[in-house]
Design an enzyme around this catalytic site. Sequence first.
Site, PDB file in Angstrom:
ATOM      1  N   ARG A  22       0.861  -1.176   0.000  1.00  0.00           N
ATOM      2  CA  ARG A  22       0.000   0.000   0.000  1.00  0.00           C
ATOM      3  C   ARG A  22       0.901   1.230   0.000  1.00  0.00           C
ATOM      4  O   ARG A  22       2.096   1.126   0.260  1.00  0.00           O
ATOM      5  CB  ARG A  22      -0.899  -0.007   1.241  1.00  0.00           C
ATOM      6  N   SER A  81       0.621   4.044   1.926  1.00  0.00           N
ATOM      7  CA  SER A  81       0.678   4.870   3.129  1.00  0.00           C
ATOM      8  C   SER A  81       2.109   4.894   3.652  1.00  0.00           C
ATOM      9  O   SER A  81       2.944   4.039   3.312  1.00  0.00           O
ATOM     10  CB  SER A  81      -0.255   4.316   4.212  1.00  0.00           C
ATOM     11  N   LYS A  98      -1.997  -8.115  11.153  1.00  0.00           N
ATOM     12  CA  LYS A  98      -3.343  -8.067  11.731  1.00  0.00           C
ATOM     13  C   LYS A  98      -4.401  -7.710  10.684  1.00  0.00           C
ATOM     14  O   LYS A  98      -5.581  -7.930  10.909  1.00  0.00           O
ATOM     15  CB  LYS A  98      -3.402  -7.080  12.901  1.00  0.00           C
ATOM     16  N   ASP A  99      -3.972  -7.151   9.530  1.00  0.00           N
ATOM     17  CA  ASP A  99      -4.906  -6.809   8.454  1.00  0.00           C
ATOM     18  C   ASP A  99      -5.204  -7.992   7.540  1.00  0.00           C
ATOM     19  O   ASP A  99      -6.100  -7.912   6.690  1.00  0.00           O
ATOM     20  CB  ASP A  99      -4.341  -5.681   7.583  1.00  0.00           C
ATOM     21  N   THR A 155     -11.848   5.589  17.753  1.00  0.00           N
ATOM     22  CA  THR A 155     -11.176   4.418  17.201  1.00  0.00           C
ATOM     23  C   THR A 155     -12.040   3.841  16.089  1.00  0.00           C
ATOM     24  O   THR A 155     -13.270   3.887  16.163  1.00  0.00           O
ATOM     25  CB  THR A 155     -10.918   3.330  18.259  1.00  0.00           C
ATOM     26  N   SER A 162     -11.765   0.645  15.341  1.00  0.00           N
ATOM     27  CA  SER A 162     -11.684  -0.792  15.615  1.00  0.00           C
ATOM     28  C   SER A 162     -12.810  -1.255  16.532  1.00  0.00           C
ATOM     29  O   SER A 162     -12.996  -0.709  17.622  1.00  0.00           O
ATOM     30  CB  SER A 162     -10.329  -1.103  16.268  1.00  0.00           C
ATOM     31  N   ARG A 185     -12.781  -4.041  18.124  1.00  0.00           N
ATOM     32  CA  ARG A 185     -12.100  -4.633  19.283  1.00  0.00           C
ATOM     33  C   ARG A 185     -11.764  -3.571  20.313  1.00  0.00           C
ATOM     34  O   ARG A 185     -12.036  -3.738  21.514  1.00  0.00           O
ATOM     35  CB  ARG A 185     -10.821  -5.348  18.810  1.00  0.00           C
ATOM     36  N   ARG A 186     -11.173  -2.456  19.859  1.00  0.00           N
ATOM     37  CA  ARG A 186     -10.813  -1.395  20.793  1.00  0.00           C
ATOM     38  C   ARG A 186     -12.050  -0.741  21.398  1.00  0.00           C
ATOM     39  O   ARG A 186     -12.084  -0.443  22.593  1.00  0.00           O
ATOM     40  CB  ARG A 186      -9.943  -0.354  20.082  1.00  0.00           C
ATOM     41  N   ARG A 226     -11.090   6.890  11.017  1.00  0.00           N
ATOM     42  CA  ARG A 226     -10.523   6.197   9.859  1.00  0.00           C
ATOM     43  C   ARG A 226      -9.383   7.003   9.266  1.00  0.00           C
ATOM     44  O   ARG A 226      -9.197   8.162   9.581  1.00  0.00           O
ATOM     45  CB  ARG A 226     -11.604   5.978   8.793  1.00  0.00           C
ATOM     46  N   GLY A 227      -8.648   6.364   8.347  1.00  0.00           N
ATOM     47  CA  GLY A 227      -7.533   7.019   7.685  1.00  0.00           C
ATOM     48  C   GLY A 227      -6.205   6.414   8.090  1.00  0.00           C
ATOM     49  O   GLY A 227      -6.127   5.588   9.010  1.00  0.00           O
ATOM     50  N   ASN A 228      -5.133   6.800   7.395  1.00  0.00           N
ATOM     51  CA  ASN A 228      -3.819   6.291   7.769  1.00  0.00           C
ATOM     52  C   ASN A 228      -3.373   6.930   9.091  1.00  0.00           C
ATOM     53  O   ASN A 228      -4.064   7.790   9.643  1.00  0.00           O
ATOM     54  CB  ASN A 228      -2.802   6.525   6.647  1.00  0.00           C
ATOM     55  N   VAL A 229      -2.239   6.498   9.590  1.00  0.00           N
ATOM     56  CA  VAL A 229      -1.768   6.954  10.904  1.00  0.00           C
ATOM     57  C   VAL A 229      -1.678   8.480  10.962  1.00  0.00           C
ATOM     58  O   VAL A 229      -2.142   9.114  11.923  1.00  0.00           O
ATOM     59  CB  VAL A 229      -0.401   6.321  11.226  1.00  0.00           C
ATOM     60  N   THR A 247      -3.205  10.769   9.165  1.00  0.00           N
ATOM     61  CA  THR A 247      -4.539  11.372   9.117  1.00  0.00           C
ATOM     62  C   THR A 247      -5.237  11.271  10.460  1.00  0.00           C
ATOM     63  O   THR A 247      -5.852  12.229  10.944  1.00  0.00           O
ATOM     64  CB  THR A 247      -5.397  10.681   8.039  1.00  0.00           C
ATOM     65  N   ARG A 248      -5.136  10.107  11.090  1.00  0.00           N
ATOM     66  CA  ARG A 248      -5.813   9.903  12.376  1.00  0.00           C
ATOM     67  C   ARG A 248      -5.217  10.779  13.469  1.00  0.00           C
ATOM     68  O   ARG A 248      -5.939  11.319  14.307  1.00  0.00           O
ATOM     69  CB  ARG A 248      -5.765   8.422  12.764  1.00  0.00           C
ATOM     70  N   CYS A 285     -16.874 -13.774  10.277  1.00  0.00           N
ATOM     71  CA  CYS A 285     -17.585 -12.576  10.734  1.00  0.00           C
ATOM     72  C   CYS A 285     -16.644 -11.677  11.523  1.00  0.00           C
ATOM     73  O   CYS A 285     -15.884 -12.152  12.371  1.00  0.00           O
ATOM     74  CB  CYS A 285     -18.765 -12.985  11.620  1.00  0.00           C
TER      75      CYS A 285
END
Length: 305
Positions: free
Chosen positions: A10, A12, A80-81, A124, A126, A128-129, A146-149, A151-152, A237
């Site tokens: 990718r 990013s 993890k992705d 977040t 996520s 999970r988070r 959302r967004g890359n690191v 951007t966030r 899921c």
Amino acid sequence: MAKTIRIGTRDSELALWQAHTVQDQLENLGYKTELISVKSTGDLILDKPLYELGITGIFTKTLDVAMINGDVDIAVHSMKDVPTQLPNGIVQGAVLPRAATEDIFVFKKDKNATDFTKSVTIATGSLRRKAQWLNKYPKHQVVDLRGNVNTRLQKVADNDWAGAVFAKAGLERINLKPENHEVLDWMIPAPAQGAMVIAVMDNDAFCKEACAKLNDADAALTTKVEREFLRKLEGGCTAPIGAIAKIEDDHIHFHGALFSLDGTQKLEIKESIPVSECLDFGALCALKILEEGGRELMEAIKKEL
């Protein structure tokens, strides 16, 4: 070594850092390489939470297609992705030595600390988070991010939130971990968090041999256990699932959990086993969760998403 290994990534900053790391290591071994970057669907669609997009492997699918089409030879991912079920013809070529596995909370620069006893808003993208945060702080509000690191981090600065949750490894890799953060030692990370994986075509003996030289046995084993746990629970899921495995004194120590979307339910397991007996360990841990209410909880999650 006449063949040039085309490395798909990718575009990013973090993804490129990971790809360059693999490129440097392969070239140090004498291989010729070339980087080829692409944009994934997950990078292009930023106005919806990931779970609403309904695409398994949203950050990896574009590179999978590029590999199958012969446009790139290998692909570098944040592990993890990567879906636990790889596409036909694609295999795991190597897991690199693992970085930090923890999540961290990045808070506003003008606050010395965040008072979590108050009703605050955190961000977040996520599930999970979000579920774990609400499990610990049920009176808080959690908004999507959302967004890359880069951007966030900018969104944290621009919005009136207490802060946002990030993977420690991602921020450290590109030197963006701010001083205004705290490690969330109570939050169970995503399966394979902090690990980088190289995907390769199963029929490409040259690239498989090259990538195998970069494999870290301990990282490969711990992430295998965590991803077994995820795959057995998930059943395709998306769900709030955390898992971490560590090797100490020839034993694998595992901690995993499944949460309800709103964080009110938590099914948790902690187990240890000798490394020599770890076959299907992650799946067996997941079975215990499923037998103790996990099946019903997963059904409820599927209906809510």
